[in-house]
Design a protein around this motif. Sequence first.
Motif, short mmCIF file in Angstrom:
data_model
loop_
_atom_site.label_atom_id
_atom_site.label_comp_id
_atom_site.label_asym_id
_atom_site.label_seq_id
_atom_site.Cartn_x
_atom_site.Cartn_y
_atom_site.Cartn_z
N ILE A 31 -28.93 32.43 -48.06
CA ILE A 31 -28.65 31.78 -49.34
C ILE A 31 -27.94 30.45 -49.12
O ILE A 31 -28.13 29.50 -49.88
N THR A 32 -27.14 30.35 -48.07
CA THR A 32 -26.52 29.07 -47.73
C THR A 32 -27.58 28.02 -47.46
O THR A 32 -27.51 26.90 -47.97
N TYR A 33 -28.59 28.39 -46.67
CA TYR A 33 -29.69 27.46 -46.38
C TYR A 33 -30.49 27.15 -47.64
O TYR A 33 -30.89 26.00 -47.87
N LEU A 34 -30.71 28.16 -48.48
CA LEU A 34 -31.45 27.94 -49.72
C LEU A 34 -30.69 26.99 -50.64
O LEU A 34 -31.27 26.06 -51.22
N ALA A 35 -29.37 27.19 -50.76
CA ALA A 35 -28.54 26.32 -51.59
C ALA A 35 -28.61 24.88 -51.09
O ALA A 35 -28.69 23.93 -51.88
N GLY A 62 -25.27 24.71 -56.66
CA GLY A 62 -23.86 25.09 -56.71
C GLY A 62 -23.67 26.57 -56.98
O GLY A 62 -22.78 27.21 -56.40
N PHE A 63 -24.51 27.13 -57.86
CA PHE A 63 -24.44 28.55 -58.15
C PHE A 63 -24.77 29.37 -56.90
O PHE A 63 -24.05 30.30 -56.54
N VAL A 67 -22.73 32.16 -54.67
CA VAL A 67 -23.30 33.48 -54.40
C VAL A 67 -23.22 33.83 -52.91
O VAL A 67 -22.91 34.97 -52.56
N ASP A 68 -23.47 32.85 -52.04
CA ASP A 68 -23.49 33.18 -50.61
C ASP A 68 -22.14 33.70 -50.12
O ASP A 68 -22.06 34.63 -49.32
N PHE A 89 -22.81 21.65 -45.52
CA PHE A 89 -23.94 21.48 -46.44
C PHE A 89 -23.46 20.95 -47.80
O PHE A 89 -24.15 20.15 -48.43
N ASP A 90 -22.29 21.41 -48.24
CA ASP A 90 -21.75 20.90 -49.51
C ASP A 90 -21.60 19.38 -49.47
O ASP A 90 -21.97 18.67 -50.41
N ARG A 91 -21.04 18.88 -48.37
CA ARG A 91 -20.83 17.44 -48.27
C ARG A 91 -22.15 16.68 -48.18
O ARG A 91 -22.29 15.59 -48.72
#
Length: 196
Positions: A31-35, A62-63, A67-68, A89-91
């Motif tokens: 899910i991190t990769y999907l986000a 962001g959702f 979730v991850d 990934f956020d940055r």
Amino acid sequence: MLDTHGRAAVQPIISKTAQSFLKMGLTANHITYLAFFVGIMASVLVYFGQPIIGVAVLWLSGFLDAVDGSMARMSKSSSSWGTVLDVTFDRVVEAGILVALALRHPEPTILLLFLLLAISIIFTMTIFLTVGALSEKESYKSFYYQPGLAERTEGFILFSLLVLFQGQLVVWTIVFIAVELITGIQRLLEAKRILS
């Protein structure tokens, strides 16, 4: 601020989604990769002149990003590597939005303001990550999560305002810079208090 004080209100939805993904056999890192992929798609949509869809996709990213973390905690699979991926990934997603807007608005004033905004985000994130690494406090995340005026949700709101109201980029970018600087100062003062 909203993440710290409002998380409880949305946590049931996040938890149900996390449980559903886990039942499907997905991991937190999936899910991190999907986000991340969804967040990059938001930048592409913004660049190609689809601001409303771009903002919707950004919020979906962001959702999924929330979730991850819940998935990792539920499955007891939290890891330092997952934290590194998540924060990095956020940055990159945030930078992608700025790059998309800069390519659409290459006026010198806008580019200078975006540069100052990037510097203010780096300033705030440097304090956040350093305090998180040095602090012995614990939070529901894998390191101490410093509260402040601008947390992830406020960042998404401000990025949304930049994307949706591109005619007022100067105003919203100045507001964003001010919010980041206030947050950085808040976190610096807290760091002095808890680390001295």
